[in-house]
Design an enzyme around this catalytic site. Structure first.
Site, PDB file in Angstrom:
ATOM      1  N   HIS A   1      -5.039   4.076  -2.476  1.00  0.00           N
ATOM      2  CA  HIS A   1      -5.651   3.103  -3.389  1.00  0.00           C
ATOM      3  C   HIS A   1      -5.878   1.777  -2.681  1.00  0.00           C
ATOM      4  O   HIS A   1      -5.091   1.370  -1.820  1.00  0.00           O
ATOM      5  CB  HIS A   1      -4.837   2.934  -4.680  1.00  0.00           C
ATOM      6  CG  HIS A   1      -3.439   2.431  -4.535  1.00  0.00           C
ATOM      7  ND1 HIS A   1      -3.129   1.095  -4.555  1.00  0.00           N
ATOM      8  CD2 HIS A   1      -2.259   3.085  -4.376  1.00  0.00           C
ATOM      9  CE1 HIS A   1      -1.813   0.947  -4.435  1.00  0.00           C
ATOM     10  NE2 HIS A   1      -1.259   2.143  -4.312  1.00  0.00           N
TER      11      HIS A   1
ATOM     12  N   ASP B   1      -6.209  -1.253  -4.271  1.00  0.00           N
ATOM     13  CA  ASP B   1      -5.676  -2.449  -4.935  1.00  0.00           C
ATOM     14  C   ASP B   1      -4.214  -2.683  -4.576  1.00  0.00           C
ATOM     15  O   ASP B   1      -3.537  -1.801  -4.061  1.00  0.00           O
ATOM     16  CB  ASP B   1      -5.830  -2.341  -6.461  1.00  0.00           C
ATOM     17  CG  ASP B   1      -5.034  -1.198  -7.068  1.00  0.00           C
ATOM     18  OD1 ASP B   1      -5.029  -0.096  -6.497  1.00  0.00           O
ATOM     19  OD2 ASP B   1      -4.398  -1.406  -8.120  1.00  0.00           O
TER      20      ASP B   1
ATOM     21  N   GLU C   1      -4.871   1.512  -9.118  1.00  0.00           N
ATOM     22  CA  GLU C   1      -3.670   2.360  -9.191  1.00  0.00           C
ATOM     23  C   GLU C   1      -2.496   1.584  -9.744  1.00  0.00           C
ATOM     24  O   GLU C   1      -1.699   2.086 -10.536  1.00  0.00           O
ATOM     25  CB  GLU C   1      -3.323   2.900  -7.798  1.00  0.00           C
ATOM     26  CG  GLU C   1      -2.226   3.958  -7.792  1.00  0.00           C
ATOM     27  CD  GLU C   1      -0.806   3.413  -7.655  1.00  0.00           C
ATOM     28  OE1 GLU C   1       0.135   4.206  -7.767  1.00  0.00           O
ATOM     29  OE2 GLU C   1      -0.617   2.198  -7.453  1.00  0.00           O
TER      30      GLU C   1
ATOM     31  N   HIS D   1       5.628  -4.295  -3.441  1.00  0.00           N
ATOM     32  CA  HIS D   1       5.418  -5.185  -4.598  1.00  0.00           C
ATOM     33  C   HIS D   1       6.133  -6.526  -4.470  1.00  0.00           C
ATOM     34  O   HIS D   1       6.409  -7.152  -5.483  1.00  0.00           O
ATOM     35  CB  HIS D   1       5.844  -4.514  -5.922  1.00  0.00           C
ATOM     36  CG  HIS D   1       5.018  -3.294  -6.260  1.00  0.00           C
ATOM     37  ND1 HIS D   1       4.936  -2.799  -7.543  1.00  0.00           N
ATOM     38  CD2 HIS D   1       4.261  -2.482  -5.495  1.00  0.00           C
ATOM     39  CE1 HIS D   1       4.156  -1.726  -7.538  1.00  0.00           C
ATOM     40  NE2 HIS D   1       3.738  -1.517  -6.298  1.00  0.00           N
TER      41      HIS D   1
HETATM   42 ZN   LIG Z   1       0.847   2.449  -4.135  1.00  0.00          ZN
END
Ligand SMILES: [Zn+2]
Length: 401
Positions: free
Chosen positions: A77, A79, A172, A377
């Site tokens: 993905h 993003d 995603e 993240h």
């Molecule tokens: Zn991921």
């Protein structure tokens, strides 16, 4: 040496801001996600590979191979996550990591005491953040791995390979990635999402997922004259929560243990709402958890007959392991590739979902592979260049004829 070229590619991609946005209803949620997709399209064209970015922002392409072999799919993905900004990413390279504290900037540092996986990378080159942003290795490491594999096979026509179908998806991180995925358009017999952490994990099991909403209507009366009449909806909501099994909570479970997770509460005297997510790798046990919600609702209704207790339960996604029981070839092929290169893969059950689960139930069995990146993240996200390069070799091996 094209090792450097592969790393350059990764560094180039992370500097493009592609953060998705869960408050936007457009598709893709942020137009800037396509900034990376368009760059990929251009780089693919330079490799001589045609691709298409469709109306949903999904980039589809194909590198022809031995046409009698099954077409194998690759996905990652474009993003990045929402927890911290993805704008202004300034990757820093730590050469030959010495196992000590890494100072990202004056304010933030990371050490093996706080992040034990760092201890596994002594002697590796690491890519870390500047402390102000995420890195975006989730999932630009995956994108860069797939691009490296395509570039390798274009440069080495003498090495025969399966036809490679690839797609790069937006959104995603906000759970909408696979909504518009079209397995027919993709064209792969089976595929891999390259969107994980440590290099030697093959994810073939997800949770089964459901959710429960509890709405309580209380009996609201002035507190001065409430005796024997008032039923406080918020108190009834607390009582409901207390009736659920105490040990089935995310903070008390790991591995294959399921949980109920109270994610949202709101309430007044008059009415209250509880929203739970329900997770278990076993479908039978998930059904037992749902029963426990029904029993709790019944008990609460009996205890507070003048209140109204409404319970609704819905299913969200299923454990993709079910698909691989019927179609083991994707898993077998990956295991073979790891072993051919001298690595032994492991199969920890994911305590979450993956786009591969949706791909799998849409007809394209899709386990998930690692990228050699960690602490996704957040500002402490990092990439092990060694593991990133191992994953390029693994994916090359998987699609090799
Ligand atoms: Zn991921």
């Amino acid at each position: 040496m094209n090792m450097d070229e592969n790393l350059q590619r990764f560094l180039r991609y992370v500097q493009i801001d592609t953060q998705s946005d869960d408050t936007s209803m457009s598709v893709p949620s942020q137009a800037k996600e396509l900034d990376l997709s368009r760059l990929l399209q251009k780089e693919l064209l330079e490799l001589g590979i045609q691709s298409e970015i469709n109306e949903f922002g999904i980039l589809y392409g194909r590198l022809d191979g031995e046409e009698d072999l099954d077409p194998i799919g690759l996905n990652s993905h474009v993003d990045t996550a929402l927890e911290i900004t993805g704008a202004g990413v300034k990757p820093q390279i730590i050469h030959n990591y010495d196992g000590g504290v890494i100072h990202l900037n004056e304010k933030y540092s990371m050490s093996p005491a706080d992040f034990p996986t760092l201890g596994d990378h002594v002697g590796d080159d690491l890519v870390v953040t500047s402390g102000d942003t995420l890195l975006g290795a989730d999932d630009k490491a995956g994108v860069a791995i797939i691009m490296a594999v395509l570039a390798y096979y274009v440069a080495h026509p003498e090495v025969k390979h399966h036809p490679i179908c690839f797609c790069f998806t937006p959104d995603e991180e906000i759970g909408r990635g696979p909504d518009h995925f079209d397995a027919k358009r993709f064209g792969a017999k089976y595929a891999y999402t390259v969107d994980g952490g440590i290099y030697n994990e093959i994810a073939i099991e997800t949770f089964n997922a459901a959710h429960a909403d509890v709405v309580i209507e209380g009996v609201s009366i002035h507190p001065g004259e409430a005796k024997g009449k008032l039923v406080n909806a918020s108190s009834v909501a607390f009582a409901f929560d207390a009736l659920l099994p105490k040990h089935k909570k995310p903070e008390l479970t790991s591995g294959r243990e399921g949980f109920n997770h109270l994610v949202q509460v709101s309430g007044t005297v008059d009415s209250a709402k509880l929203h739970y997510i329900i997770r278990n790798h076993s479908r039978e046990e998930l059904e037992i958890q749902k029963k426990e919600f029904e029993e709790a609702a019944k008990a609460i209704q009996e205890q507070y007959p003048t209140a109204k207790v409404h319970l609704t339960i819905g299913d969200d996604y299923r454990n993709m392991g079910e698909v691989f029981k019927e179609h083991p070839e994707a898993v077998d092929k990956a295991v073979e590739a790891f072993r051919a290169l001298g690595y032994e893969p492991v199969f920890p059950p994911i305590r979450g979902g993956t786009d591969g689960a949706t791909f799998s139930f849409k007809g394209c069995p899709t386990p998930n592979l690692g990228t050699g990146s960690y602490n996704h993240h957040g500002r402490f996200e990092y990439l092990s260049v060694k593991e990133f390069n191992i994953m390029i070799e693994i994916v090359k091996q998987i699609v090799k004829a």
